[in-house]
Write a protein that holds these residues in place. Structure first.
Motif, mmCIF file in Angstrom:
data_model
loop_
_atom_site.group_PDB
_atom_site.id
_atom_site.type_symbol
_atom_site.label_atom_id
_atom_site.label_comp_id
_atom_site.label_asym_id
_atom_site.label_seq_id
_atom_site.Cartn_x
_atom_site.Cartn_y
_atom_site.Cartn_z
ATOM 1 N N LYS A 180 3.517 10.630 -6.556
ATOM 2 C CA LYS A 180 4.502 11.169 -7.505
ATOM 3 C C LYS A 180 3.834 11.535 -8.835
ATOM 4 O O LYS A 180 4.041 12.622 -9.365
ATOM 5 N N ASP A 181 3.019 10.614 -9.355
ATOM 6 C CA ASP A 181 2.386 10.874 -10.650
ATOM 7 C C ASP A 181 1.328 11.976 -10.571
ATOM 8 O O ASP A 181 1.230 12.803 -11.482
ATOM 9 N N LEU A 182 0.564 12.003 -9.489
ATOM 10 C CA LEU A 182 -0.416 13.080 -9.343
ATOM 11 C C LEU A 182 0.282 14.432 -9.188
ATOM 12 O O LEU A 182 -0.193 15.442 -9.711
ATOM 13 N N ALA A 183 1.403 14.451 -8.496
ATOM 14 C CA ALA A 183 2.161 15.700 -8.338
ATOM 15 C C ALA A 183 2.598 16.228 -9.703
ATOM 16 O O ALA A 183 2.496 17.436 -9.972
ATOM 17 N N GLN A 225 0.828 -1.205 0.000
ATOM 18 C CA GLN A 225 0.000 0.000 0.000
ATOM 19 C C GLN A 225 0.866 1.259 0.000
ATOM 20 O O GLN A 225 0.586 2.211 -0.726
ATOM 21 N N GLN A 226 1.902 1.257 0.821
ATOM 22 C CA GLN A 226 2.777 2.427 0.902
ATOM 23 C C GLN A 226 3.486 2.682 -0.424
ATOM 24 O O GLN A 226 3.598 3.827 -0.868
ATOM 25 N N LYS A 227 3.954 1.616 -1.055
ATOM 26 C CA LYS A 227 4.658 1.758 -2.328
ATOM 27 C C LYS A 227 3.712 2.286 -3.411
ATOM 28 O O LYS A 227 4.053 3.194 -4.167
ATOM 29 N N PHE A 228 2.503 1.717 -3.467
ATOM 30 C CA PHE A 228 1.511 2.147 -4.452
ATOM 31 C C PHE A 228 1.094 3.599 -4.197
ATOM 32 O O PHE A 228 0.952 4.393 -5.134
#
Length: 127
Positions: free
Chosen positions: A15-18, A6-9
């Motif tokens: 990152k991608d939303l940023a 969960q943490q990795k996902f």
């Protein structure tokens, strides 16, 4: 307690939303910088709770509602980025991260307390 998975996902989504908000955030919210402070993912990875902070925004509720109105479009763009890393694109839920407001409030309270005169300790009674 979040699993490593969960943490990795959540990190990938953050990152991608940023990057999405950095490139296209000005179209949604002109003159406002959006920061993703935290992402929490459910254990089945189906729902991502995204906590946002708005800089230079006069109305955080209005900014949040604008983001929520474009959630489908944002999810689609996220899906095109993570399609090779995930089987499903999680449903996005957006919230305002009010941690900085809370910290400011607590700082004001502590400042007020530190400026108050201290009460002298009561003298001990010795027989």
């Amino acid at each position: 307690m979040e699993s490593k998975r969960q943490q990795k996902f959540a990190g990938v989504i953050q990152k991608d939303l940023a990057e999405i908000f950095q490139r296209e955030g000005a179209n949604l919210l002109p003159n406002t910088m959006v920061t993703i402070t935290k992402v929490r993912v459910t254990s089945d990875l189906a729902i991502a709770r995204v906590y946002l902070s708005f800089f230079n925004s006069t109305n955080n509720t209005l900014s949040l509602n604008t983001i929520k109105a474009h959630a489908g479009e944002i999810r689609y763009k996220l899906g095109s980025r993570i399609k090779d890393q995930a089987r499903i694109v999680p449903q996005l839920e957006f919230f305002v991260d009010d941690t900085s407001d809370y910290v400011e409030k607590m700082d004001r309270i502590f400042d007020k307390i530190s400026k108050e005169p201290r009460q002298p300790d009561e003298p001990s009674q010795e027989d």
